[in-house]
Design a protein around this motif. Structure first.
Motif, PDB file in Angstrom:
ATOM      1  N   TYR A  66      -4.064  -1.441  -7.442  1.00  0.00           N
ATOM      2  CA  TYR A  66      -4.923  -2.056  -6.418  1.00  0.00           C
ATOM      3  C   TYR A  66      -4.004  -2.718  -5.404  1.00  0.00           C
ATOM      4  N   LEU A  67      -4.291  -2.517  -4.141  1.00  0.00           N
ATOM      5  CA  LEU A  67      -3.427  -3.015  -3.072  1.00  0.00           C
ATOM      6  C   LEU A  67      -4.157  -4.096  -2.292  1.00  0.00           C
ATOM      7  N   SER A  68      -3.553  -5.284  -2.230  1.00  0.00           N
ATOM      8  CA  SER A  68      -4.181  -6.383  -1.490  1.00  0.00           C
ATOM      9  C   SER A  68      -3.241  -6.842  -0.382  1.00  0.00           C
ATOM     10  N   ILE A  69      -3.694  -6.749   0.845  1.00  0.00           N
ATOM     11  CA  ILE A  69      -2.844  -7.106   1.987  1.00  0.00           C
ATOM     12  C   ILE A  69      -3.374  -8.357   2.677  1.00  0.00           C
ATOM     13  N   ASP A  70      -2.637  -9.444   2.537  1.00  0.00           N
ATOM     14  CA  ASP A  70      -2.899 -10.656   3.321  1.00  0.00           C
ATOM     15  C   ASP A  70      -2.045 -10.515   4.579  1.00  0.00           C
ATOM     16  N   MET A  71      -2.697 -10.481   5.730  1.00  0.00           N
ATOM     17  CA  MET A  71      -1.969 -10.155   6.960  1.00  0.00           C
ATOM     18  C   MET A  71      -0.843 -11.146   7.268  1.00  0.00           C
ATOM     19  N   ASP A  72      -0.867 -12.334   6.651  1.00  0.00           N
ATOM     20  CA  ASP A  72       0.236 -13.267   6.927  1.00  0.00           C
ATOM     21  C   ASP A  72       1.536 -12.851   6.242  1.00  0.00           C
ATOM     22  N   GLY A  73       1.497 -11.783   5.448  1.00  0.00           N
ATOM     23  CA  GLY A  73       2.730 -11.210   4.932  1.00  0.00           C
ATOM     24  C   GLY A  73       3.595 -10.655   6.050  1.00  0.00           C
ATOM     25  N   PHE A  74       2.943 -10.237   7.127  1.00  0.00           N
ATOM     26  CA  PHE A  74       3.672  -9.735   8.296  1.00  0.00           C
ATOM     27  C   PHE A  74       4.255 -10.892   9.099  1.00  0.00           C
TER      28      PHE A  74
ATOM     29  N   THR B  78       7.925  -6.365   9.299  1.00  0.00           N
ATOM     30  CA  THR B  78       7.477  -5.798  10.573  1.00  0.00           C
ATOM     31  C   THR B  78       6.303  -4.854  10.323  1.00  0.00           C
ATOM     32  N   ASN B  79       5.648  -4.466  11.422  1.00  0.00           N
ATOM     33  CA  ASN B  79       4.517  -3.533  11.259  1.00  0.00           C
ATOM     34  C   ASN B  79       4.987  -2.188  10.716  1.00  0.00           C
ATOM     35  N   ILE B  80       6.128  -1.719  11.196  1.00  0.00           N
ATOM     36  CA  ILE B  80       6.617  -0.417  10.729  1.00  0.00           C
ATOM     37  C   ILE B  80       7.054  -0.499   9.269  1.00  0.00           C
ATOM     38  N   GLU B  81       7.649  -1.623   8.883  1.00  0.00           N
ATOM     39  CA  GLU B  81       7.973  -1.791   7.459  1.00  0.00           C
ATOM     40  C   GLU B  81       6.706  -1.734   6.614  1.00  0.00           C
ATOM     41  N   GLY B  82       5.683  -2.436   7.041  1.00  0.00           N
ATOM     42  CA  GLY B  82       4.427  -2.457   6.291  1.00  0.00           C
ATOM     43  C   GLY B  82       3.811  -1.074   6.194  1.00  0.00           C
ATOM     44  N   LEU B  83       3.791  -0.365   7.312  1.00  0.00           N
ATOM     45  CA  LEU B  83       3.192   0.973   7.310  1.00  0.00           C
ATOM     46  C   LEU B  83       4.002   1.931   6.448  1.00  0.00           C
ATOM     47  N   THR B  84       5.320   1.785   6.501  1.00  0.00           N
ATOM     48  CA  THR B  84       6.178   2.646   5.678  1.00  0.00           C
ATOM     49  C   THR B  84       5.968   2.342   4.197  1.00  0.00           C
TER      50      THR B  84
ATOM     51  N   GLU C 167      -3.836   4.464   7.207  1.00  0.00           N
ATOM     52  CA  GLU C 167      -2.733   5.109   6.489  1.00  0.00           C
ATOM     53  C   GLU C 167      -2.957   5.042   4.973  1.00  0.00           C
ATOM     54  N   ILE C 168      -3.569   3.976   4.473  1.00  0.00           N
ATOM     55  CA  ILE C 168      -3.922   3.911   3.045  1.00  0.00           C
ATOM     56  C   ILE C 168      -4.834   5.080   2.685  1.00  0.00           C
ATOM     57  N   ILE C 169      -5.877   5.255   3.482  1.00  0.00           N
ATOM     58  CA  ILE C 169      -6.844   6.325   3.201  1.00  0.00           C
ATOM     59  C   ILE C 169      -6.168   7.698   3.287  1.00  0.00           C
ATOM     60  N   MET C 170      -5.394   7.906   4.352  1.00  0.00           N
ATOM     61  CA  MET C 170      -4.826   9.242   4.548  1.00  0.00           C
ATOM     62  C   MET C 170      -3.797   9.558   3.464  1.00  0.00           C
ATOM     63  N   LYS C 171      -3.015   8.554   3.052  1.00  0.00           N
ATOM     64  CA  LYS C 171      -2.006   8.837   2.018  1.00  0.00           C
ATOM     65  C   LYS C 171      -2.667   9.065   0.666  1.00  0.00           C
TER      66      LYS C 171
ATOM     67  N   ILE D 256       3.233   1.210   2.796  1.00  0.00           N
ATOM     68  CA  ILE D 256       1.958   1.855   2.463  1.00  0.00           C
ATOM     69  C   ILE D 256       2.171   3.334   2.185  1.00  0.00           C
ATOM     70  N   ASN D 257       2.846   3.978   3.106  1.00  0.00           N
ATOM     71  CA  ASN D 257       3.002   5.423   3.006  1.00  0.00           C
ATOM     72  C   ASN D 257       3.806   5.829   1.775  1.00  0.00           C
ATOM     73  N   GLN D 258       4.725   4.957   1.363  1.00  0.00           N
ATOM     74  CA  GLN D 258       5.572   5.288   0.225  1.00  0.00           C
ATOM     75  C   GLN D 258       4.926   4.924  -1.112  1.00  0.00           C
ATOM     76  N   ILE D 259       4.144   3.879  -1.128  1.00  0.00           N
ATOM     77  CA  ILE D 259       3.683   3.319  -2.403  1.00  0.00           C
ATOM     78  C   ILE D 259       2.287   3.768  -2.790  1.00  0.00           C
ATOM     79  N   VAL D 260       1.433   3.996  -1.790  1.00  0.00           N
ATOM     80  CA  VAL D 260       0.090   4.468  -2.138  1.00  0.00           C
ATOM     81  C   VAL D 260       0.194   5.883  -2.704  1.00  0.00           C
ATOM     82  N   ASP D 261      -0.433   6.105  -3.823  1.00  0.00           N
ATOM     83  CA  ASP D 261      -0.493   7.464  -4.366  1.00  0.00           C
ATOM     84  C   ASP D 261      -1.857   7.678  -5.014  1.00  0.00           C
ATOM     85  N   GLU D 262      -1.962   8.650  -5.887  1.00  0.00           N
ATOM     86  CA  GLU D 262      -3.275   9.004  -6.444  1.00  0.00           C
ATOM     87  C   GLU D 262      -3.778   7.953  -7.436  1.00  0.00           C
TER      88      GLU D 262
END
Ligand SMILES: [Mn+2]
Ligand SMILES: [Mn+2]
Ligand SMILES: [Mn+2]
Ligand SMILES: [Mn+2]
Ligand SMILES: [Mn+2]
Ligand SMILES: [Mn+2]
Ligand SMILES: [Mn+2]
Ligand SMILES: [Mn+2]
Ligand SMILES: [Mn+2]
Ligand SMILES: [Mn+2]
Ligand SMILES: [Mn+2]
Ligand SMILES: [Mn+2]
Lengths: 305, 305, 305, 305, 305, 305
Positions: C222-230, C247-253, C291-295, C255-261
């Motif tokens: 389960y992934l919980s994102i508190d935006m103040d992490g950015f 950074t935003n790109i770090e956060g998005l990356t 990006e969570i949904i798409m990954k 997500i893309n790396q860690i979210v899986d099935e």
């Protein structure tokens, strides 16, 4: 005396920028609580906004040759509220206001949401005082509950009336209500309502006289001002602006006419600074407080002379 | 029944937070269009702001013992406008309003800029209805063109009058105009104007009576309210605040006196939320809509009984 | 088909302006609750701001050749919260999320304050699922209580860990904490922390790999994102901006790396629109959700093929 | 003629968007100075806000069949002020206004804080003119000094009276003052005060007549409007909103009744755009200027015909 | 020389507060048009915000020992746009820019929405110049149409490419697109794209070199900067903030490296002041313009020496 | 003990909400002065905004295992400034800071505009201390005068250097200057400049080392932080945002590396809350102060142990 003593200004955030005057009977108490606000939160910033606005006003009365700084105030700061916990917050308010009453002072509470009035009512009850109520508000706040909440701003007067038994309550400015509230209000002898349209129809002085008459046998009076009782043009900075309220001069005149030596306490609530462009709502709230204090002071002076 | 059905609130963004009532005659239709706005854009956010403000109001009428939720509304959502293309947007408005008329419902359009009224006018014309117009506005909107634009908000009533032939139009609140517009208005028998200063001079009731008399032989009436008809103290959130307009209570009283069973449609336009501190303009707009619906409902009920 | 069907846009307030696609696995659920927010309220406006911001984004992924509209979403609207009553609100969240899980869908909750995550945790527990947690946050939220409140945002992870027993939790972005929280986190084997300074020291890819390794034996995530992490430069619109986040790109990356099935749910919380000039926090929140949904969709497709 | 000449709009930032008309007698001069403002700075943005607001108004008079564009104005731009240096700034104002007077034009100064009026007074004195003053203000501005400042906005009328010897000054709208100021004002024969409550008591026309009578033997008149003389509902965008001022229509009527051919100059000060939601204060300021110009023009035309 | 000449500041609203220098080659032209903006209008206030922001910057270059005031600019003011009519507005832009080109000057257009670039492109075409394009943008703007609009900001580069035949276009910062746009861009040899992730992968200098190489045989270059190409942390004040853009220093370095003596014109668009807290987007826009001018000036000086 | 003692919170407006700790060496002193600010006033609200922001931060250090509340602070409140009178205000600052130095405490001044640093410099001089200066700023502030003002923020370092004779000054973050300033800075041996581009070129650690080396023989160090030294993405809430500054983490790391036991005082200036959306500038300012205090405390503890 050091230069720090001369140049550092400790009182700059006190109400009206006044140093506390220990001999004054008037205690300002902030309650920055808005957790049960249903739509637009922000009244938690009310107490400080009103303090600052008071600094921008001159200290004269509009009605008498008297100046606030000749009377003085004691700004006690804010009650340490518990966010999201209205019950504990009400307990603290009750505790603080009880202390004030025991010191034989007059509490002037600045909100925060209207719910806080109930904490003050309990303090009076606890100290053996059952005041009659004058309430300036667009709403009755007489719902039995609202959105599942028994102790919210929409029910504060229902709870207060239950607490204070058959005490009288005189509303001024009410114009918005549910069917339930209207029927409740109509069915009770101890509730009197002056709508803005009544003021328009019978004139301000007659309206005021009917309030005076209704409350003639009250020994103590408590005044609670929800700023949405005023027309939104005079008080835009509230959570629920409702068209068609009283004007600022009507409100100030009412204060000047109705406050007398029987006043035991007052509150001014529902100022929401994030919605108060130009600070005109805060500034009206401060002016109301000033006139409440000055009129009660004059009344007490006359009585004691 | 699942917990999702119980706890998820689908209607929270409907007008006044009311579930659609399919039996109601009143259809709310948003038109978030402001592309021809000359100075301060923002009325595209008007429809949602008015919907939300309506949720903050109690549902009682100021004039009768009736409550909005007893009548109900149908919130149809927004017309899908085409940004920057007033002609296509007007076509869509005309299409949608035509449907509403054919269903024998009463469209209440919420803007958006004043230009959208023309789309509604064309729908009535198309359905064989030529309503008389009551227009609350600071301006005539009778320019032949403005900044090279024929179909802009400054010309909407000129275009509407051309479309509807000799129909009558009664302005209330007009106080700002070009020489051309004033002369045009003065030269036409089918145009009557009540300025704010007229209300001041003859009194509100006499002013209302002159409107009633002017429109006495009209079969259908359409009401168009440009919020800048109100004084900026009551409606600061508009593109062009013009000092000296009508008060909120005057406006509400006018609605209550003039709306009757002949009303076929209405619109409330030019609310600009980015300039509407405290939301007092939205909240007046919503109150006007509520009283329009409640008064028409009462009138129709009386006629049918 | 009527013109109303053609021109009225019912979906305009749905997430990303997309019509609900009943076949999608992804359910958007808003929770506009902020009653326990300690300083600057406003996250109650978060859900709608994120929905709107999503409409302003293009639908492509930054990492794969896939588009959100090819997957689709179901926007269920908002949980009907009880202002000022966190316990009842948590009950309703638990009820709604339980339903979603039973339908074999993936809930994406949009806040609102961080406290709401606990409601979601209880739903999973109730449905027999004990997910590992990935939490992006500036804070541990591991206080035993805060300002007298056991169920506030500052304690949400403490309560969740108590509920879920020895489940693993991997923090990313933590940099601000009390002594108590730090000691608690250090004393537990099931808590792993990646500070922003760790990312700086070991590099983003190594940091991500350490998260993957820590969670390698988890069955559900389960992934919980508190935006103040950015960092506040990327996410100014939060209640407590704390310098030095990811950074935003770090956060998005990430997500893309860690979210899986293994993802069973997610939330994005603490967006506070009144403090979010230009809407850049909302817009980052929406991009994260996309990006969570798409990954997850890609991961599930691969697994199923 | 090049297309640049046709399509580039050089005048768009002039007062009311009007091209300068060299034959006009009316010179608009901005003074964006607010360094001595005690609480909420921002009047430095006043001149441009008023210019823009003027563009949003129609050019008709509310009182006569005349249009501003038939008279024309000369917008001279802004005095190059010295931030933080009131003395040098006053020198520059005096220099510029002296030039205007020598050209036989009428300066209309737009502020900026009220202090700038003193620069204008010195210019008249220098040119041998000792005008009587009409001052619309909530305050007397008669302090001998304020916060250690002799030349601040709270003392501007004290300094001006000292400069102009026994000239007459008629206040309208005063309601807030220190004990010192009130006593000073009461002790002087050349000071007349119309409070808002006086207007309420005797009626607007009688109040205006008493001003006319008080100033009947004045040869020259200078009009200084501090926007806080108006009620905060009409003029929220000021530094110190004080409840209970005059209405916009009262102010405009006063202008129309009192301005005549004796007017030698005017200023409109204390508009603070950061606090002026919807721009209603700027827009009232612009309307006041328009009516001042149009009434003086009519008076001069009559006198000369 | 009169004191008015000395103290009145006519140039205070010019770009960077500089007096026009007739010998300068650089003409600033504002285009306050935003009628086709799809979500958040406000770029119409862009030109003035950028002018003011330029006044707040020092005039030095970050890259060379040169100062803007040594070069000078000509601020021509704004094109008189027609609200709601993109075609007529584009005609006027084309007319004005054609004049500028014929005078052998370099137009620097400040927006306003991106659509205005097309007006400039037509002017170059008309004058027989077919420049290659460098476009900094988050988006391709290559849609064939958007919401029914052929000439909107989402299609501006599609239309420009059609107009200019096989001219080359090099995008920098693109990261958000529809499937259609991506496929279109990939299918064309004359389109080169540098995504932010490319800069991250190959390094800024290599990325810049690939742009230089792609454009090596171009005779003329036109630079169009949509501020949303920058990361929202650096440029929050845009209509559609898209996470993950280039940094301000990357953008400034790109300008400094790529601008040379072939530059025939430039524009900076999509600054939306209502969403630009602290004015940081305007201020970056102004800095970009300054460096464009200073680098082109140096390049031309070298070429001519 | 009364309930008032328990529930009323006197310290809620102190720095970081901490009760004053009389044993602490660190004295917070606000100076809400901005009268010489050239463009956007508002730094007068800085001191309170920073105090509040500090309450929103956790008290841990990012660099050591230490917490602010273990050290404590003394918040002395604000210097009573004289609006519009920089000289008297500087006198008062000098008086107050002199007292602090004599008590052997370390003053941490929070602005307010940069000019106030000069008041502090005079106090040190008066007490026989000539500190070296570390200045984080986008600007040199070395103009001989600006807009006619000798004692404004643009000249504060010029005046300070004149006062302190040949003391060393090390700038970090400078990137914007006039020709005069640059030449002045280059011509002086006691001035060292680290531009943001230097940090980029040589790396942060090398840049810090060059500062350390330059100041190695200094006995006392004073640190002055103008928030515009930071990039506008991290510090949007300043009067003159200049693109391309240092990051928040760079700034915090510099503090942590450079502050040692030689620190005699510090200030953080130019936070302008009206332009500080989300309060991220205030919050960075508070974090800088926290790390300054914690690092100096550690350095002194080590030295004394
Ligand atoms: Mn109420
Ligand atoms: Mn109430
Ligand atoms: Mn109008
Ligand atoms: Mn209209
Ligand atoms: Mn957090
Ligand atoms: Mn959290
Ligand atoms: Mn005043
Ligand atoms: Mn004044
Ligand atoms: Mn773009
Ligand atoms: Mn673009
Ligand atoms: Mn600086
Ligand atoms: Mn500085």
């Amino acid at each position: 005396m050091s230069l720090k003593d001369i140049y550092l200004t400790k009182s700059s955030k006190n109400y009206a920028g006044l140093e506390n005057n220990k001999n004054s009977r008037y205690e300002i108490i902030g309650v920055p609580f808005d957790s049960s606000t249903s739509y637009k939160p922000g009244t938690r910033f009310g107490p400080d906004a009103i303090r600052q606005a008071a600094s921008g006003l001159e200290s004269n009365s509009y009605f008498s040759d008297i100046y606030l700084e000749d009377i003085g105030i004691i700004d006690e700061g804010d009650v340490g509220i518990v966010i999201g916990d209205i019950n504990e917050t009400l307990n603290r308010i009750t505790g603080v206001i009880s202390d004030v009453i025991q010191e034989n002072k007059i509490p002037i509470m600045i909100g925060g949401e209207h719910t806080i009035t109930y904490g003050s009512m309990r303090a009076f009850k606890k100290q053996g005082i059952t005041p009659c109520l004058i309430v300036i508000d667009a709403h009755y706040d007489l719902r039995d509950e609202y959105l599942g909440l028994k102790n919210g701003h929409a029910s504060v007067m229902r709870r207060s009336l239950e607490l204070l038994g058959g005490t009288k309550i005189n509303y001024i400015g009410v114009r918005a209500y549910s069917k339930e509230e209207k029927n409740y209000a109509l069915s009770k002898n101890n509730i009197n309502t002056i709508k803005p349209s009544d003021i328009y129809k019978v004139g301000l002085i007659n309206a005021i006289n009917s309030v005076k008459k209704f409350l003639v046998d009250c020994k103590h009076i408590y005044l609670s001002i929800d700023m949405d009782g005023f027309d939104p043009s005079y008080a835009p900075g509230v959570g629920n602006p409702e068209p068609g309220g009283i004007t600022n001069i009507e409100g100030l005149t009412i204060i000047n006419q109705i406050v007398d030596e029987r006043l035991v306490g007052a509150d001014v609530v529902e100022v929401s600074p994030p919605y108060d462009q130009g600070g005109i709502t805060s500034s009206l709230a401060a002016k109301l407080i000033n006139e409440i204090i000055m009129k009660n002071y004059i009344s007490l002076s006359k009585k004691n002379s």
